[in-house]
Design a protein around this motif. Structure first.
Motif, mmCIF file in Angstrom:
data_model
loop_
_atom_site.group_PDB
_atom_site.id
_atom_site.type_symbol
_atom_site.label_atom_id
_atom_site.label_comp_id
_atom_site.label_asym_id
_atom_site.label_seq_id
_atom_site.Cartn_x
_atom_site.Cartn_y
_atom_site.Cartn_z
ATOM 1 N N UNK A 144 2.995 -2.580 7.837
ATOM 2 C CA UNK A 144 4.448 -2.550 8.000
ATOM 3 C C UNK A 144 4.870 -1.753 9.238
ATOM 4 N N UNK A 145 3.910 -1.044 9.830
ATOM 5 C CA UNK A 145 4.169 -0.216 11.011
ATOM 6 C C UNK A 145 3.837 -1.026 12.265
ATOM 7 N N UNK A 146 4.652 -0.939 13.328
ATOM 8 C CA UNK A 146 4.345 -1.676 14.556
ATOM 9 C C UNK A 146 2.906 -1.423 15.034
ATOM 10 N N UNK A 147 2.186 -2.490 15.259
ATOM 11 C CA UNK A 147 0.800 -2.387 15.711
ATOM 12 C C UNK A 147 -0.201 -2.236 14.588
ATOM 13 N N UNK A 148 0.267 -2.031 13.368
ATOM 14 C CA UNK A 148 -0.652 -1.817 12.251
ATOM 15 C C UNK A 148 -1.555 -3.001 11.967
ATOM 16 N N UNK A 149 -1.068 -4.195 12.292
ATOM 17 C CA UNK A 149 -1.883 -5.387 12.036
ATOM 18 C C UNK A 149 -3.010 -5.559 13.059
ATOM 19 N N UNK A 150 -3.087 -4.633 14.018
ATOM 20 C CA UNK A 150 -4.212 -4.639 14.959
ATOM 21 C C UNK A 150 -5.445 -3.931 14.375
ATOM 22 N N UNK A 151 -5.283 -3.362 13.193
ATOM 23 C CA UNK A 151 -6.405 -2.685 12.524
ATOM 24 C C UNK A 151 -7.589 -3.644 12.413
ATOM 25 N N UNK A 152 -8.766 -3.166 12.818
ATOM 26 C CA UNK A 152 -9.955 -4.026 12.867
ATOM 27 C C UNK A 152 -10.798 -3.935 11.596
ATOM 28 N N UNK A 153 -10.773 -2.772 10.933
ATOM 29 C CA UNK A 153 -11.647 -2.589 9.780
ATOM 30 C C UNK A 153 -11.129 -1.465 8.887
ATOM 31 N N UNK A 154 -11.531 -1.521 7.629
ATOM 32 C CA UNK A 154 -11.297 -0.444 6.665
ATOM 33 C C UNK A 154 -12.629 -0.145 5.993
ATOM 34 N N UNK A 155 -12.983 1.126 5.923
ATOM 35 C CA UNK A 155 -14.268 1.546 5.345
ATOM 36 C C UNK A 155 -14.022 2.296 4.038
ATOM 37 N N UNK A 156 -14.584 1.775 2.942
ATOM 38 C CA UNK A 156 -14.397 2.366 1.620
ATOM 39 C C UNK A 156 -15.715 2.422 0.855
ATOM 40 N N UNK A 157 -15.725 3.260 -0.165
ATOM 41 C CA UNK A 157 -16.876 3.340 -1.071
ATOM 42 C C UNK A 157 -17.053 2.007 -1.795
ATOM 43 N N UNK A 158 -18.297 1.497 -1.808
ATOM 44 C CA UNK A 158 -18.556 0.235 -2.513
ATOM 45 C C UNK A 158 -20.014 0.170 -2.948
ATOM 46 N N UNK A 159 -20.215 0.168 -4.242
ATOM 47 C CA UNK A 159 -21.547 -0.010 -4.812
ATOM 48 C C UNK A 159 -21.408 -0.462 -6.269
ATOM 49 N N UNK A 160 -22.511 -0.621 -6.966
ATOM 50 C CA UNK A 160 -22.480 -1.118 -8.346
ATOM 51 C C UNK A 160 -21.611 -0.280 -9.271
ATOM 52 N N UNK A 161 -21.601 1.020 -9.040
ATOM 53 C CA UNK A 161 -20.817 1.924 -9.887
ATOM 54 C C UNK A 161 -19.345 1.981 -9.488
#
Length: 272
Positions: A144-161
């Motif tokens: 919603x912020x100007x230029x925010x849609x230029x974000x290339x990636x988001x890094x989050x915790x992800x595993x079986x648990x």
């Protein structure tokens, strides 16, 4: 470039001089075997991880690597982002980053953070920018912020648990063409906190693999995300590379799901 497949994480690396030789050998083994993505942060050992990587990649073709680093949320203003980046580049021994991430949400306005990142990108100091530890609502606010849609990636915790991102965040990012980087596929620490169930052992035995290789193959199963297990030992990097070739059947995935169920409702974003 789509960020998919296997990278090398470096959390808690570079902090113990006794491990330095093994850690450098592990990173170089990965680079020599086509694992070109390295993830780090200014927070990791307050720069020690970046310094270790700088030593490990010395002599390699920089253009053949993809280096990701992150800055503290309290450095998320144009002036402080630049200072953080300059320090990271010096430690890494490079003159640009392929991807620069806001490590987690802080109190600074996203508009200021984005403006600073856009300036760094225009100067060629970073190729792309993104975020880390953002949930769906955070991503929507970013957009919603100007230029925010230029974000290339988001890094989050992800595993079986920790599968909560599957409910809404992963579909949202795929719809909006945002790369997803999953950190800690074995959880943090020594990677022994995810329970090794009978089903995991069975699937591992059928593939002639270790349970941890099955965990990683599971994280990579969609072919749409980047997973970044720690690259602390050459043996582990070798096992991680081998895990890329493991294809889990629908029956095997059902077995795994019975022990580690898919989310059926929205869950708070997990972080380590």
């Amino acid at each position: 470039m789509d960020l998919v497949g296997l990278g090398m994480g470096t959390w808690n690396m570079g902090e113990d001089p006794k491990k330095k030789k093994d850690e450098i050998a592990a990173i170089r083994y990965g680079l020599d075997n086509d694992v070109k993505i390295i993830d780090t942060a200014e927070m990791y050992g307050e720069g020690k991880s970046e310094k270790l990587i700088g030593e490990a990649i010395n002599g390699y073709d920089r253009s053949q690597m993809y280096i990701i680093s992150k800055f503290y949320p309290y450095h998320a203003t144009p002036e402080l982002e630049r200072k953080s980046l300059e320090a990271s580049l010096e430690r890494l021994g490079t003159d640009y980053l392929d991807l620069y991430l806001l490590h987690w949400r802080g109190s600074h306005r996203l508009s200021d953070t984005i403006r600073g990142l856009q300036d760094l990108q225009k100067e060629g100091l970073i190729r792309n920018w993104g975020v880390s530890n953002f949930d769906t609502a955070d991503m929507e606010e970013l957009f919603s912020v100007p230029g925010g849609n230029e974000c290339f990636a988001n890094e989050d915790l992800y595993n079986l648990d920790h599968r909560g991102v599957e409910f809404d965040l992963l579909p949202w990012q795929e719809k909006n063409n945002i790369n997803f980087i999953g950190y800690s596929p074995f959880n943090s620490g020594e990677g022994d906190s995810i329970r090794i169930t009978h089903n995991l052992k069975t699937v591992a035995r059928d593939h002639g693999a270790t349970p941890h290789q099955i965990m990683l193959a599971w994280a990579l199963r969609s072919g749409k995300i980047l997973s970044i297990p720690k690259a602390g030992k050459e043996k582990h990097v070798k096992e991680n590379i081998e895990a890329q070739d493991i294809k889990l059947s629908e029956d095997e995935l059902k077995l795994i799901n019975s022990d580690f169920p898919q989310p059926t409702v929205k869950q708070p974003l997990d972080m380590i």
